[in-house]
Design a protein around this motif. Structure first.
Motif, PDB file in Angstrom:
ATOM      1  N   PRO A  46      17.384  56.598 -45.429  1.00 53.13           N
ATOM      2  CA  PRO A  46      16.178  55.960 -44.947  1.00 53.13           C
ATOM      3  C   PRO A  46      16.129  54.900 -44.138  1.00 53.13           C
ATOM      4  O   PRO A  46      16.819  53.850 -44.070  1.00 53.13           O
ATOM      5  CB  PRO A  46      15.741  55.403 -46.438  1.00 53.13           C
ATOM      6  CG  PRO A  46      17.017  54.926 -47.036  1.00 53.13           C
ATOM      7  CD  PRO A  46      18.060  56.284 -46.534  1.00 53.13           C
ATOM      8  N   ALA A  47      15.174  54.989 -42.984  1.00 51.36           N
ATOM      9  CA  ALA A  47      15.318  54.180 -41.910  1.00 51.36           C
ATOM     10  C   ALA A  47      13.767  53.961 -41.387  1.00 51.36           C
ATOM     11  O   ALA A  47      13.388  54.707 -40.569  1.00 51.36           O
ATOM     12  CB  ALA A  47      16.049  54.534 -40.736  1.00 51.36           C
ATOM     13  N   LEU A  68       7.200  47.634 -46.802  1.00 52.30           N
ATOM     14  CA  LEU A  68       6.925  48.783 -45.898  1.00 52.30           C
ATOM     15  C   LEU A  68       7.772  49.926 -46.936  1.00 52.30           C
ATOM     16  O   LEU A  68       7.231  51.031 -46.943  1.00 52.30           O
ATOM     17  CB  LEU A  68       7.502  48.664 -44.581  1.00 52.30           C
ATOM     18  CG  LEU A  68       7.766  50.084 -43.894  1.00 52.30           C
ATOM     19  CD1 LEU A  68       6.432  50.724 -43.549  1.00 52.30           C
ATOM     20  CD2 LEU A  68       8.527  49.692 -42.762  1.00 52.30           C
ATOM     21  N   VAL A  69       8.788  49.685 -47.291  1.00 51.01           N
ATOM     22  CA  VAL A  69       9.627  50.741 -48.130  1.00 51.01           C
ATOM     23  C   VAL A  69       8.967  50.901 -49.508  1.00 51.01           C
ATOM     24  O   VAL A  69       8.756  51.938 -49.626  1.00 51.01           O
ATOM     25  CB  VAL A  69      10.949  50.113 -48.306  1.00 51.01           C
ATOM     26  CG1 VAL A  69      11.873  50.887 -49.446  1.00 51.01           C
ATOM     27  CG2 VAL A  69      11.872  49.798 -47.165  1.00 51.01           C
ATOM     28  N   LYS A  70       8.267  49.952 -50.114  1.00 45.49           N
ATOM     29  CA  LYS A  70       7.345  50.479 -51.272  1.00 45.49           C
ATOM     30  C   LYS A  70       6.174  51.210 -51.055  1.00 45.49           C
ATOM     31  O   LYS A  70       6.004  52.344 -51.638  1.00 45.49           O
ATOM     32  CB  LYS A  70       7.021  49.000 -51.767  1.00 45.49           C
ATOM     33  CG  LYS A  70       6.272  49.130 -53.278  1.00 45.49           C
ATOM     34  CD  LYS A  70       5.899  47.674 -53.584  1.00 45.49           C
ATOM     35  CE  LYS A  70       5.413  47.826 -54.990  1.00 45.49           C
ATOM     36  NZ  LYS A  70       3.992  48.437 -55.177  1.00 45.49           N
ATOM     37  N   MET A  99      17.196  48.609 -50.293  1.00 45.40           N
ATOM     38  CA  MET A  99      15.947  48.554 -50.807  1.00 45.40           C
ATOM     39  C   MET A  99      15.274  49.791 -51.509  1.00 45.40           C
ATOM     40  O   MET A  99      14.613  49.518 -52.617  1.00 45.40           O
ATOM     41  CB  MET A  99      15.074  48.027 -49.760  1.00 45.40           C
ATOM     42  CG  MET A  99      13.797  47.398 -50.254  1.00 45.40           C
ATOM     43  SD  MET A  99      14.024  46.055 -51.232  1.00 45.40           S
ATOM     44  CE  MET A  99      14.623  44.678 -50.344  1.00 45.40           C
ATOM     45  N   ALA A 100      15.602  50.636 -50.907  1.00 45.82           N
ATOM     46  CA  ALA A 100      14.860  51.948 -51.513  1.00 45.82           C
ATOM     47  C   ALA A 100      15.668  52.304 -52.940  1.00 45.82           C
ATOM     48  O   ALA A 100      14.857  52.556 -53.987  1.00 45.82           O
ATOM     49  CB  ALA A 100      15.278  53.317 -50.674  1.00 45.82           C
ATOM     50  N   PHE A 108      22.743  53.267 -55.117  1.00 45.64           N
ATOM     51  CA  PHE A 108      23.271  53.203 -53.835  1.00 45.64           C
ATOM     52  C   PHE A 108      24.620  53.430 -53.861  1.00 45.64           C
ATOM     53  O   PHE A 108      25.704  52.476 -54.025  1.00 45.64           O
ATOM     54  CB  PHE A 108      23.011  51.939 -52.922  1.00 45.64           C
ATOM     55  CG  PHE A 108      23.089  52.060 -51.682  1.00 45.64           C
ATOM     56  CD1 PHE A 108      23.276  53.120 -50.790  1.00 45.64           C
ATOM     57  CD2 PHE A 108      23.438  50.911 -50.747  1.00 45.64           C
ATOM     58  CE1 PHE A 108      23.633  53.198 -49.388  1.00 45.64           C
ATOM     59  CE2 PHE A 108      23.726  50.890 -49.580  1.00 45.64           C
ATOM     60  CZ  PHE A 108      23.839  51.942 -48.833  1.00 45.64           C
ATOM     61  N   TYR A 109      24.811  54.707 -53.420  1.00 47.30           N
ATOM     62  CA  TYR A 109      26.349  55.119 -53.283  1.00 47.30           C
ATOM     63  C   TYR A 109      26.967  54.780 -51.887  1.00 47.30           C
ATOM     64  O   TYR A 109      26.218  55.020 -50.853  1.00 47.30           O
ATOM     65  CB  TYR A 109      26.461  56.713 -53.493  1.00 47.30           C
ATOM     66  CG  TYR A 109      26.379  57.328 -54.903  1.00 47.30           C
ATOM     67  CD1 TYR A 109      27.465  57.158 -55.792  1.00 47.30           C
ATOM     68  CD2 TYR A 109      25.072  57.392 -55.275  1.00 47.30           C
ATOM     69  CE1 TYR A 109      27.188  57.522 -57.276  1.00 47.30           C
ATOM     70  CE2 TYR A 109      24.973  57.596 -56.679  1.00 47.30           C
ATOM     71  CZ  TYR A 109      26.043  57.740 -57.555  1.00 47.30           C
ATOM     72  OH  TYR A 109      25.620  57.938 -58.882  1.00 47.30           O
TER      73      TYR A 109
END
Length: 299
Positions: A46-47, A68-70, A99-100, A108-109
């Motif tokens: 994600p970017a 923004l991510v939310k 954040m995602a 988050f791996y």
């Protein structure tokens, strides 16, 4: 009552299998792709947060824009995530991954470099888990196998921020070093998906893991030439579905799916060449947030 039950069973039997459920994917600009089988949600690269002059000059740290991510996750029904992955630690792949994962209550791996970026937030709500090359990761009905690869050089001449993310990462623009570069084999009971942000095929490492690839998500940025894609990935894996990634300008501010093409991407041209070379292959030009049925789920 008996009649209603029999009618329901009969109607269910006549329902097309593809209408019951499917594995869907969505492109969410630049390198981001979400894969969902109705029970489990995976998110790659994600970017949405983009750097500006203040970040490059060191005036401000380059941190994920939480609001923004939310907003992006909510608008795309991704408020619950099971796993987040990054192909490497340049900002255009990893910037919003921690954040995602936090906002989606997922894991988050990480490798060493992406773990350092996540830890720099000093936020216990960001959950990480380390993995190793060719180590199978089970998430719901998905099995994800990470493979290492070489990152292509910028303009085929020089490496951009090579090496690992600094141990004392402070989230400055120049902390987003390349780290290790990965591509992911995503296996599901209904088929095999390959998520590869690079432009050179590496079939030898897949032979012992997968006999075929049904769906190929393929990064096309920074390719040496179109043949890297046509005679590399497309010819090697012969997927049923080919979907390009990494063709839009990752320096331009994110505006809810409004995007401009990365200079030199030539998206329509490369898609036309792939389609001409492999007429039976489904070649999809992704649209922001629009689901693509990549695997039919049989019941």
């Amino acid at each position: 009552m008996m009649f209603k039950t029999l009618f329901f069973i009969f109607a269910l039997a006549l329902t097309p299998k593809s209408a019951i459920s499917a594995v869907n994917a969505r492109w969410l600009t630049v390198t981001a792709v979400a894969i969902d089988d109705g029970k489990t949600r995976l998110l790659f690269d994600p970017a949405w947060t983009r750097p500006g002059l203040r970040h490059v000059t060191g005036i401000s740290k380059l941190v994920s824009d939480e609001a923004l991510v939310k907003s992006v996750l909510e608008k795309n029904q991704l408020t619950k995530l099971d796993a987040v992955f990054a192909s490497h630690s340049h900002f255009d792949h990893v910037i919003d991954a921690p954040m995602a994962a936090k906002l989606g209550s997922g894991i988050f791996y990480v490798d060493e470099s992406s773990e350092r970026i996540a830890k720099a937030y000093k936020d216990p709500a960001i959950k990480t888990q380390r993995y190793k090359a060719e180590e199978k990761i089970k998430v719901g009905d998905f099995t994800i196998t990470p493979f290492t690869r070489e990152h292509a050089k910028i303009l085929h001449m020089f490496a951009f921020l090579p090496g690992p993310v600094p141990e004392d990462c402070s989230l400055s623009f120049f902390d987003y070093h390349e780290g290790e570069t990965w591509f992911y084999l995503v296996e599901h009971p209904e088929g095999v998906i390959l998520v590869d942000q690079g432009s050179k095929a590496h079939p030898e490492v897949l032979k012992k893991h997968a006999k075929k690839v049904d769906v190929l998500f393929q990064g096309i940025a920074n390719r040496k030439n179109d043949e890297d894609i046509i005679d590399g990935h497309a010819k090697t894996y012969q997927p049923k579905i080919f979907v390009p990634l990494h063709f839009d300008n990752f320096f331009k501010d994110f505006n809810d799916g409004d995007w401009s093409e990365l200079p030199g991407a030539n998206l329509d041209d490369i898609l036309a060449k792939v389609k001409k070379a492999y007429p039976t292959m489904q070649v999809d030009r992704p649209q922001y947030g629009k689901p693509i049925t990549v695997l039919e789920v049989k019941r």
